[in-house]
Design an enzyme around this catalytic site. Structure first.
Site, PDB file in Angstrom:
ATOM      1  CG  MET A 182      -1.906  -1.200   1.170  1.00 57.95           C
ATOM      2  SD  MET A 182      -3.443  -0.942   2.072  1.00 57.95           S
ATOM      3  CE  MET A 182      -2.834  -0.661   3.701  1.00 57.95           C
TER       4      MET A 182
ATOM      5  CE  LYS B   2       7.608 -16.842   8.145  1.00 62.28           C
ATOM      6  NZ  LYS B   2       8.378 -17.806   8.947  1.00 62.28           N
TER       7      LYS B   2
ATOM      8  CG  HIS C  91       6.987  -2.199   2.245  1.00 63.51           C
ATOM      9  ND1 HIS C  91       6.890  -1.087   3.057  1.00 63.51           N
ATOM     10  CD2 HIS C  91       5.768  -2.778   2.257  1.00 63.51           C
ATOM     11  CE1 HIS C  91       5.661  -1.004   3.538  1.00 63.51           C
ATOM     12  NE2 HIS C  91       4.958  -2.018   3.075  1.00 63.51           N
TER      13      HIS C  91
HETATM   14  O1  PAF Z   1      -0.165  -5.848   3.629  1.00 65.07           O
HETATM   15  C1  PAF Z   1      -0.575  -4.910   2.915  1.00 65.07           C
HETATM   16  O2  PAF Z   1       0.096  -3.894   2.711  1.00 65.07           O
HETATM   17  C2  PAF Z   1      -1.965  -5.004   2.305  1.00 65.07           C
HETATM   18  O3  PAF Z   1      -2.840  -5.659   3.157  1.00 65.07           O
HETATM   19  C3  PAF Z   1      -1.971  -5.653   0.919  1.00 65.07           C
HETATM   20  C4  PAF Z   1      -1.526  -7.097   0.978  1.00 65.07           C
HETATM   21  C5  PAF Z   1      -1.060  -4.872  -0.020  1.00 65.07           C
HETATM   22  C6  PAF Z   1      -3.383  -5.618   0.333  1.00 65.07           C
HETATM   23  O4  PAF Z   1      -3.867  -4.331   0.204  1.00 65.07           O
END
Ligand code: PAF
Length: 279
Positions: A26, A149, A33
């Site tokens: 997101m 996780k 990330h």
């Molecule tokens: O973990 C996230 O950032 C969100 O839940 C995802 C998997 C991108 C879905 O919108």
């Protein structure tokens, strides 16, 4: 790195590029990330990251409108990690009409813990992830999807969805990235003041203490209640601190057996954080 906004442009960009490794996000990206992107690079021919703040997974009182949108900085970070394609749809690209068909996840797994405190959350997550999977993988015959996780229950729900719908997708779960203090990296850490950031390490410490105590044996419900009380005494409002079986997130009959996970969610001021620890 290519940046595309529509489903058609993404499919065109993927044509002939081999097996995608996909990292859905997101945005408001942090080192956690980026570690997923690094993993993705080991597993696919072409790395795709999506940036989409999914309205469907926010409750009305939650932070959908204030969720940090940092698109340019996110793209710079992704490019530096060797991401090949960023898919950043506008709402009208992904949801051109109200999304009335939704994925209803297994209640036993999705209505507990996060799903209990955030009703509908996993329906929103599964619906967008299924849609993103269709967008990324339908024309490539499958591939790899990488999740952290830190969102332990989310990873389990998605694994189950992939299995039950026989999707040709290998789901890879990656370890949580932490600050030196032990605080799990999260986009929502940005809401914390400097003082709260110091206090915030108490959540991972509480999970470690709970796991250690559970390993020794004793009444699990009592240990969990004590862990919640200790965290409350430090100024938090915990939703849950609990020990569950890794395989199904149910309460174990015996907490000394291993294959367990301590999971917690708690509010520090107005910021709700989650974390977990496998043991
Ligand atoms: O973990 C996230 O950032 C969100 O839940 C995802 C998997 C991108 C879905 O919108």
């Amino acid at each position: 790195m290519q940046i595309v906004h529509t489903i058609a442009d993404l499919r065109a960009a993927l044509a002939g590029r081999g097996r995608p490794a996909f990292v859905p996000t997101m945005g408001n990206l942090h080192e956690g990330h980026l570690s997923l992107v690094q993993q993705a690079r080991q597993h696919g021919d072409v790395v795709v990251a999506s940036i989409f703040v999914n309205r469907l997974q926010f409750l009305p009182h939650e932070d959908f409108y204030s969720y940090p949108r940092t698109f340019d900085a996110d793209c710079a970070k992704l490019e530096a990690q060797g991401c090949d394609i960023v898919f950043a749809p506008k709402e009208k690209d992904l949801y051109p009409e109200p999304q009335t068909f939704k994925i209803q996840p297994d209640a036993q797994l999705a209505d507990i813990l996060e799903g209990h405190f955030r009703p509908g959350f996993f329906t929103g997550v599964c619906t967008v992830v299924m849609k993103l999977f269709q967008v990324v993988f339908a024309t490539t015959g499958g591939g790899v999807a990488v999740f952290g996780k830190k969102d332990y229950q989310q990873l389990m729900v998605i694994r189950r969805m992939v299995q039950q719908f026989a999707l040709p997708i290998e789901v890879i779960g990656c370890p949580t990235t932490r600050a030196g203090s032990g605080l799990a990296l999260s986009s929502r850490n940005g809401y914390l003041s400097d003082e709260q950031r110091v206090q915030a390490m108490a959540l991972s410490q509480a999970l470690k203490a709970l796991a250690d105590a559970a390993r020794q044996g004793g009444d699990l419900a009592e240990l969990e209640a004590r862990a919640m009380a200790d965290l409350r005494a430090k100024g938090w409002e915990p939703d849950y601190l609990t020990v569950r079986q890794r395989s199904n997130l149910l309460t174990p009959a015996d907490a000394t057996t291993g294959d367990l996970v301590a999971l917690g969610a708690a509010r520090l001021g107005s910021t709700r954080l989650i974390d977990n620890l496998e043991f």
